[in-house]
Design a protein around this motif. Structure first.
Motif, short mmCIF file in Angstrom:
data_model
loop_
_atom_site.label_atom_id
_atom_site.label_comp_id
_atom_site.label_asym_id
_atom_site.label_seq_id
_atom_site.Cartn_x
_atom_site.Cartn_y
_atom_site.Cartn_z
N MET A 1 37.11 87.20 24.08
CA MET A 1 35.87 86.82 23.35
C MET A 1 34.72 86.70 24.34
SD MET A 1 36.27 85.68 19.97
CE MET A 1 36.45 84.01 19.37
N ASN A 2 33.60 87.23 23.98
CA ASN A 2 32.46 87.12 24.88
C ASN A 2 31.25 86.52 24.16
OD1 ASN A 2 31.50 89.15 23.28
ND2 ASN A 2 32.14 90.76 24.70
N GLU B 1 30.06 88.03 20.86
CA GLU B 1 30.84 87.65 19.69
C GLU B 1 30.48 86.25 19.21
OE1 GLU B 1 35.10 88.38 20.25
OE2 GLU B 1 34.44 90.16 21.37
N LEU B 2 30.19 85.37 20.16
CA LEU B 2 29.82 84.00 19.78
C LEU B 2 28.53 84.00 18.98
CD1 LEU B 2 30.37 80.92 20.00
CD2 LEU B 2 28.83 80.92 21.94
N TYR C 1 29.19 85.31 15.64
CA TYR C 1 29.94 84.33 14.84
C TYR C 1 29.03 83.23 14.29
CZ TYR C 1 33.27 80.66 13.70
OH TYR C 1 33.96 79.67 13.07
N ILE C 2 28.18 82.70 15.16
CA ILE C 2 27.27 81.63 14.71
C ILE C 2 26.32 82.16 13.64
CG2 ILE C 2 25.41 80.07 15.41
CD1 ILE C 2 26.77 79.78 18.10
N SER D 1 16.31 77.46 18.28
CA SER D 1 16.34 76.79 19.58
C SER D 1 17.70 76.14 19.82
CB SER D 1 15.20 75.78 19.70
OG SER D 1 15.37 74.75 18.78
N SER D 2 18.39 75.76 18.74
CA SER D 2 19.73 75.22 18.91
C SER D 2 20.68 76.29 19.46
CB SER D 2 20.28 74.70 17.57
OG SER D 2 19.72 73.47 17.27
N ILE D 3 20.57 77.49 18.90
CA ILE D 3 21.42 78.57 19.38
C ILE D 3 21.10 78.86 20.84
CG2 ILE D 3 22.13 80.97 19.05
CD1 ILE D 3 21.31 80.69 16.12
N THR E 1 19.93 76.79 23.02
CA THR E 1 20.44 75.71 23.86
C THR E 1 21.92 75.90 24.16
OG1 THR E 1 18.91 74.24 22.74
CG2 THR E 1 20.59 73.22 24.10
N ILE E 2 22.66 76.33 23.16
CA ILE E 2 24.08 76.57 23.37
C ILE E 2 24.28 77.73 24.34
CG2 ILE E 2 26.17 77.41 22.22
CD1 ILE E 2 25.31 75.58 19.85
N ALA F 1 23.85 76.50 27.82
CA ALA F 1 25.03 75.83 28.34
C ALA F 1 26.05 76.85 28.82
CB ALA F 1 25.64 74.94 27.26
N LEU F 2 26.17 77.94 28.06
CA LEU F 2 27.08 79.02 28.44
C LEU F 2 26.65 79.67 29.74
CD1 LEU F 2 27.86 81.11 25.27
CD2 LEU F 2 29.48 80.33 26.97
N ALA G 1 25.06 78.46 32.13
CA ALA G 1 25.30 77.61 33.29
C ALA G 1 26.72 77.82 33.80
CB ALA G 1 25.09 76.15 32.90
N LYS G 2 27.61 78.04 32.87
CA LYS G 2 29.01 78.22 33.25
C LYS G 2 29.20 79.60 33.89
CE LYS G 2 33.31 79.22 30.96
NZ LYS G 2 33.73 79.59 29.61
N TYR H 1 34.04 78.20 24.20
CA TYR H 1 33.24 79.18 24.94
C TYR H 1 32.63 78.52 26.15
CZ TYR H 1 33.07 83.37 22.10
OH TYR H 1 33.38 84.54 21.48
N ILE H 2 32.13 77.33 25.96
CA ILE H 2 31.40 76.65 27.03
C ILE H 2 32.34 76.12 28.10
CG2 ILE H 2 29.84 74.73 27.56
CD1 ILE H 2 28.68 75.04 24.76
N LEU I 1 28.58 69.82 30.83
CA LEU I 1 28.03 71.04 30.23
C LEU I 1 27.90 70.88 28.72
CD1 LEU I 1 29.60 74.26 31.76
CD2 LEU I 1 27.20 73.64 31.52
N GLN J 1 21.10 67.52 24.97
CA GLN J 1 20.54 68.67 24.26
C GLN J 1 21.60 69.53 23.57
OE1 GLN J 1 18.43 71.35 26.77
NE2 GLN J 1 16.48 70.35 26.39
N THR J 2 22.61 69.91 24.36
CA THR J 2 23.63 70.80 23.84
C THR J 2 24.40 70.13 22.71
OG1 THR J 2 23.84 71.57 26.10
CG2 THR J 2 25.43 72.40 24.54
N SER K 1 22.36 70.17 19.62
CA SER K 1 22.31 71.51 19.03
C SER K 1 23.58 71.80 18.25
CB SER K 1 22.14 72.56 20.12
OG SER K 1 20.92 72.40 20.74
N TYR L 1 23.56 69.81 15.06
CA TYR L 1 22.62 70.36 14.09
C TYR L 1 23.16 71.62 13.43
CZ TYR L 1 18.47 72.64 12.28
OH TYR L 1 17.59 73.28 11.47
N LEU L 2 23.70 72.51 14.25
CA LEU L 2 24.21 73.78 13.72
C LEU L 2 25.37 73.54 12.76
CD1 LEU L 2 24.17 76.32 16.69
CD2 LEU L 2 22.85 76.39 14.59
N ILE M 1 25.61 74.47 8.83
CA ILE M 1 26.60 75.40 8.31
C ILE M 1 27.43 74.76 7.20
CG2 ILE M 1 28.72 76.63 8.91
CD1 ILE M 1 27.33 77.00 11.74
#
Lengths: 78, 261
Positions: free
Chosen positions: A1-2, A5-6, A9-10, A55-57, A59-60, A63-64, A66-67, B121-122, B148, B155-156, B159, B162-163, B167
């Motif tokens: 999964m990359n 795909e995320l 999916y969202i 902006s929520s997407i 932000t996620i 986070a990704l 950063a990893k 994922y994170i 993280l 923030q994360t 988010s 909220y998401l 959904i």
């Protein structure tokens, strides 16, 4: 999964027409750009009130990134 | 034996008419006092007053009439009451299944799928534990790289919350509240907010001027409002719209605080 795909999916869980979603990946030297395209009716759902969902997407994604030590940019295409 | 009855109308004539009809007595026979003439106010909007008359009646003459009238009224009242009850019942019945446990379970499961997908994922090796009550779902994320997952100033976390809320509530008009917590971050934050609120309240009291706290989401503001609710020295209020909404802590006037003591 990359990551692509995320995003897919969202987006899928948010919209009314999941079959019309497409994610286009443009790899660059520093950043990777994801172009998200949805049905016209679903555009508002992806962006949200005051762009909050978008902006929520992002932000996620941040986070990704950063990893993965990469830069991610999410573009929502009309 | 005389009895008094009061009638109201737009003006005295109308009130009289009403009384005559109700009591089955011709207007000439009515023995009445005018309590108030009433006024139509300004443009019939402001200060409208109804005219009121008081009617004196000999009880024997029309007691029968009145009794019949009363019975009729009681009957229609009962009918009306039942009608209202029936009307009220209908939406209630349709409301109950909206929070059915089956639906809630489904929402919980859907939310868990999404949360665990994003979380995995994170970071790796994280687990999602769910707790749910009537209209609230709590997801607790344990393990993995919590820094993280929380992000800068939560923030994360926000988010994700909220998401998932969006959904889950997408296809229903009933709103289920979703909370996401990573390793007790929410509790820590709550404690911090309360501490800050108390500090700001003290400051407001000391300098005797309002103190403003900006840049908070609705939930944070709520925590502060609730925390300072019982503080007699200050009063809190949120002002502004959307992003610029801020919370103001006002010191209460000395005189007032004196009353409490």
């Amino acid at each position: 999964m990359n990551t692509k795909e995320l995003i897919h999916y969202i987006a899928q869980t948010l919209v009314d027409y999941p079959e019309e979603i497409s994610v286009n990946v443009i790899e660059g030297k520093q950043a990777t750009v994801f172009e998200l395209q949805v049905a016209k009716e679903d555009l508002g759902k992806i962006i949200g009130k005051q762009g909050r969902t978008a902006s929520s997407i992002r932000t996620i994604l941040a986070a990704l990134s950063a990893k993965l030590k990469k830069r991610f940019v999410l573009e929502i295409i009309e | 034996m005389t009895k008094y009855l009061e009638y109201e109308g737009k003006n005295v004539d109308q009130a009289l008419d009403k009384a005559g009809k109700d009591l089955n007595i011709s207007l000439e026979k009515l023995n009445y006092d005018v309590v108030s003439h009433g006024s139509s106010g300004i443009f019939g909007i402001v200060g409208v007053k109804k005219a009121k008359i008081r009617i004196m009646i000999d009880k024997h003459e029309i007691s029968k009439n009145i009794e019949d009238e009363a019975k009729e009224k009681a009957r229609s009242l009962v009918k009306d009451a039942f009608k209202i009850k029936d009307k009220k019942k209908v939406p209630q019945v349709s409301k109950t299944p909206r929070i059915s446990s089956k639906e809630l379970d489904e929402s919980v499961k859907r939310g868990k799928d999404i949360i665990s997908k994003i979380v995995n994922y994170i970071t790796s090796e994280a687990e999602v534990i769910t707790e749910s009550s009537k209209d609230r779902i709590m997801y607790k994320v344990v393990g993995g790289n919590s820094g993280l997952l929380i992000g800068k100033r939560g923030q994360t976390l926000e988010s994700m919350q909220y998401l998932v809320e969006k959904i889950i509530n997408k296809n229903s008009d009933q709103r289920i509240r979703v909370m996401v917590d990573v390793e007790g971050y929410m509790d820590t934050r709550k404690a911090n907010l309360k501490k800050m609120a108390s500090r700001m309240a003290d400051k407001a009291k000391k300098i005797n001027k309002p103190v403003t706290i900006g840049q908070m989401n609705a939930y944070d503001r709520r925590i502060i409002h609730l925390h300072l609710k019982d503080n007699q020295a200050v009063r809190t209020q949120s002002v502004g719209e959307g992003y610029y909404r801020k919370l103001i802590i006002f010191p209460r006037k000395r005189r007032k605080s004196g009353q409490y003591n």
